[in-house]
Write an enzyme that holds these catalytic residues in place. Structure first.
Site, PDB file in Angstrom:
ATOM      1  CG  ASP A  58     -23.434  10.258 -54.557  1.00 52.82           C
ATOM      2  OD1 ASP A  58     -23.516  10.278 -55.787  1.00 52.82           O
ATOM      3  OD2 ASP A  58     -23.547  10.953 -53.466  1.00 52.82           O
ATOM      4  CG  ASP A  82     -21.454   6.920 -51.037  1.00 50.81           C
ATOM      5  OD1 ASP A  82     -19.923   6.941 -51.353  1.00 50.81           O
ATOM      6  OD2 ASP A  82     -21.717   8.190 -51.295  1.00 50.81           O
ATOM      7  CG  ASP A  86     -23.200  10.370 -46.834  1.00 50.74           C
ATOM      8  OD1 ASP A  86     -22.585   9.369 -46.004  1.00 50.74           O
ATOM      9  OD2 ASP A  86     -23.023  10.639 -48.056  1.00 50.74           O
ATOM     10  NE  ARG A 138     -15.440   8.115 -45.168  1.00 52.04           N
ATOM     11  CZ  ARG A 138     -16.181   9.251 -46.635  1.00 52.04           C
ATOM     12  NH1 ARG A 138     -17.356   9.320 -46.513  1.00 52.04           N
ATOM     13  NH2 ARG A 138     -15.210   9.903 -47.221  1.00 52.04           N
TER      14      ARG A 138
END
Length: 260
Positions: A58, A82, A86, A138
């Site tokens: 991604d 992105d 993660d 985030r």
């Protein structure tokens, strides 16, 4: 009272350290990663010179999948397609420290998706990082699991700084949140929260400046104080010291004549 904590989560459950673990005991250090873009499936060079087929990616800068005991330290990450980091699919015992995150929308995701309940075992420490300028959201966003967010500097945010869904547990400790004058003031974001007693988002000795506010949820008796090993200790400092403490966050600027 001085408090000492370790970067390693040795006292936590090792439920995720099973046959599906993809990587363990890895340090990612001293890198500048930026402008990552999504890629179609293809072959890459793997261990022992063997070709490994990867599926679609991604455009994440660093992506952890089913990983255990990973330390991401002193990296500079920005401007990806992105996420910058993660942590997904059962990854746990992760430390994210001394990094500089800037110029990015979705900075750090902890937890794969709302339906991936295995991430309930996730434990992540986010410490000594510098967020900003121009980080939108985030920092981190947490699903299911637990994050100890400690001694980080936040220089503004867009939608929110710390948020989550699916009954996350977040202990925010001694962070410095500096809201932008014309920006959002509320630090937290809680998708789907309706007063459920499984949510725990607490603030301990955080410093909130320029009108910043922190909306806590959960019973104070359920506040999580993580228990860490003693082999790698660090001191939690007063949040007002963070501009100086995080001055060396990110990848070191080394030359042939300097030692890093």
């Amino acid at each position: 009272m001085e408090q000492f904590m370790s970067l390693n989560h040795g006292s936590h459950t090792e439920a995720s350290k099973d046959q599906s673990t993809e990587a363990r005991n890895v340090i990612i250090h001293g890198l500048r990663i930026h402008h990552c873009k999504a890629q179609s499936p293809g072959n890459v060079m793997g261990p022992e010179g063997k070709l490994v087929t990867l599926g679609h990616t991604d455009g994440d800068a660093i992506r952890l999948v089913s990983s255990y005991k990973i330390w991401i330290d002193h990296n500079t990450l920005y401007s990806g397609q992105d996420g910058l980091i993660d942590v997904t699919r059962g990854s746990t015992n992760i430390t994210i420290s001394n990094n500089w995150f800037k110029n990015h929308n979705k900075v750090m995701l902890l937890g794969h998706d709302d339906g991936f309940v295995r991430d309930k075992n996730m434990k992540v420490t986010v410490a000594f990082n510098h967020f900003g300028p121009d980080c939108h959201q985030r920092m981190p966003r947490v699903r299911h699991g637990f994050a100890h967010v400690v001694n980080n500097l936040y220089k503004g945010w867009g939608l929110y700084a710390i948020g989550g869904s699916m009954n996350p547990s977040v202990t925010s400790e001694a962070n410095l949140f500096i809201a932008e004058k014309a920006g959002k003031k509320e630090v937290t974001w809680k998708k789907g929260y309706n007063g459920g007693d499984e949510w725990n988002i607490h603030s301990i000795k955080d410093v909130l400046e320029n009108g910043a506010s922190f909306s806590e949820v959960g019973d104070e008796k359920d506040l999580i104080r993580p228990v860490y090993d003693l082999d790698q200790q660090f001191k939690v400092v007063d949040a007002r010291s963070l501009p100086a403490l995080t001055g060396s966050s990110g990848a070191f600027k080394c030359t042939k004549k300097s030692r890093c």
